[in-house]
Design an enzyme around this catalytic site. Structure first.
Site, mmCIF file in Angstrom:
data_model
loop_
_atom_site.group_PDB
_atom_site.id
_atom_site.type_symbol
_atom_site.label_atom_id
_atom_site.label_comp_id
_atom_site.label_asym_id
_atom_site.label_seq_id
_atom_site.Cartn_x
_atom_site.Cartn_y
_atom_site.Cartn_z
ATOM 1 N N CYS A 240 33.870 47.743 39.339
ATOM 2 C CA CYS A 240 33.859 49.120 39.836
ATOM 3 C C CYS A 240 35.279 49.676 39.830
ATOM 4 O O CYS A 240 36.244 48.970 39.513
ATOM 5 C CB CYS A 240 33.260 49.167 41.237
ATOM 6 N N HIS B 182 34.284 42.447 47.269
ATOM 7 C CA HIS B 182 33.577 42.297 46.004
ATOM 8 C C HIS B 182 33.992 40.990 45.345
ATOM 9 O O HIS B 182 35.057 40.434 45.635
ATOM 10 C CB HIS B 182 33.869 43.476 45.083
ATOM 11 N N CYS C 191 37.727 47.715 42.151
ATOM 12 C CA CYS C 191 38.130 46.429 41.576
ATOM 13 C C CYS C 191 39.023 46.637 40.349
ATOM 14 O O CYS C 191 39.949 45.862 40.103
ATOM 15 C CB CYS C 191 36.906 45.608 41.198
ATOM 16 N N GLU D 291 35.100 40.369 42.377
ATOM 17 C CA GLU D 291 36.365 40.442 41.635
ATOM 18 C C GLU D 291 37.568 40.339 42.562
ATOM 19 O O GLU D 291 38.543 39.633 42.263
ATOM 20 C CB GLU D 291 36.438 41.759 40.844
#
Length: 288
Positions: free
Chosen positions: A167, A137, A170, A139
């Site tokens: 999310c 992801h 993360c 992040e």
């Protein structure tokens, strides 16, 4: 003359020294002692009033100094807040730009920036499709770069910006990295690490495992909300309408366009002592 001499020579007459002393202190009879003492009392009163005025003036100056200090502190805080809001908008605009770059590379429109004192130290976009790895992801990619750039200790003073609420996965990484602030535009009520699972604001993590998880960060949401929505609409109008219909990405506040700020929690002295104790008790692992 002879009478005076006889008087002085008589056994009942006063001696010469007494006569001299009597003449010496005869002037005291003409002094107005009441006036003298009244004058002294009035003088003491004037001195006391003068001292009181000086003390009152000093107290007033102290109050004015304290009041001016409070005013200056409020003005400084207001200037800092305005500067912080301006920085947040600049960094969020960069996240939205990164989300468009991600789309151009065949990824979903996610972009993340990590900044230290208004300076970008790391950026990231989704690479789940290109790398075939669901953990990549934006992040986590940005956190990986930031740890190599500034180190773990400096991350505690950094801010993570993302166009979408991080999310749960993360959010756990953000808490373990110990970032002090998290700023995002659109909320994620189904997968969000705050609105759904409350990982970002869960003080139980830092209370029960303080040697691993950082303190609860400040969370700011709703920054450049409409601009973030527009980037997703440009990516796929049909997909964006479906996302809105399902409530997957929404405005994080009840009033659209309003920025929400949730302050950070400071660690107690017990947390720091516990962390120090745990670090001293940790066994050293020989990797050779």
């Amino acid at each position: 003359m002879h009478e005076i001499v006889r008087t002085l020579e008589s056994p009942h007459a006063p001696d010469r020294q007494s006569v001299v002393n009597g003449r010496r202190w005869r002037w005291l009879r003409h002094i107005d002692f009441d006036f003298f003492f009244d004058h002294q009392i009035r003088r003491q009163h004037r001195v006391l009033h003068t001292r009181k005025d000086v003390l009152d003036a000093s107290e007033d100056r102290r109050h004015e100094t304290a009041s001016s200090w409070v005013v200056k502190e409020k003005q400084s805080a207001a200037v800092t807040e305005i500067s912080q809001r301006k920085t947040d908008k600049i960094m969020m605009a960069r996240c939205i730009q990164l989300s468009r770059i991600a789309v151009s590379k065949g990824e979903y429109p996610f972009g993340t920036v990590i900044a230290f004192d208004g300076q970008i130290v790391a950026e990231g976009i989704n690479s789940t499709i290109r790398d075939g790895d669901v953990s990549h992801h934006a992040e986590i990619v940005a956190l990986s770069h930031a740890q190599k750039t500034v180190g773990r200790k400096q991350l505690r003073r950094c801010t993570l910006y993302s166009n979408i609420e991080p999310c749960a996965m993360c959010a756990y990484c953000i808490r373990e990295a110990g970032l002090s602030r998290v700023v995002y535009a659109l909320g994620s009520p189904v997968m969000g690490g705050l609105s759904k699972w409350n990982v970002l604001r869960d003080d139980g993590l830092s209370d029960r495992i303080p040697e691993i998880f950082g303190a609860v960060p400040e969370v700011v949401s709703g920054v450049l909300l409409r601009e973030a929505q527009q980037a997703w609409r440009e990516w796929s109008p049909f997909a964006w309408e479906t996302i809105k219909l399902r409530g997957l990405l929404t405005a994080p506040c009840a009033q659209e366009g309003r920025i929400s700020i949730q302050p950070a929690d400071n660690r107690s002295l017990w947390h720091y002592l516990y962390i120090l104790l745990m670090r001293r008790c940790q066994p050293r692992i020989n990797t050779k």
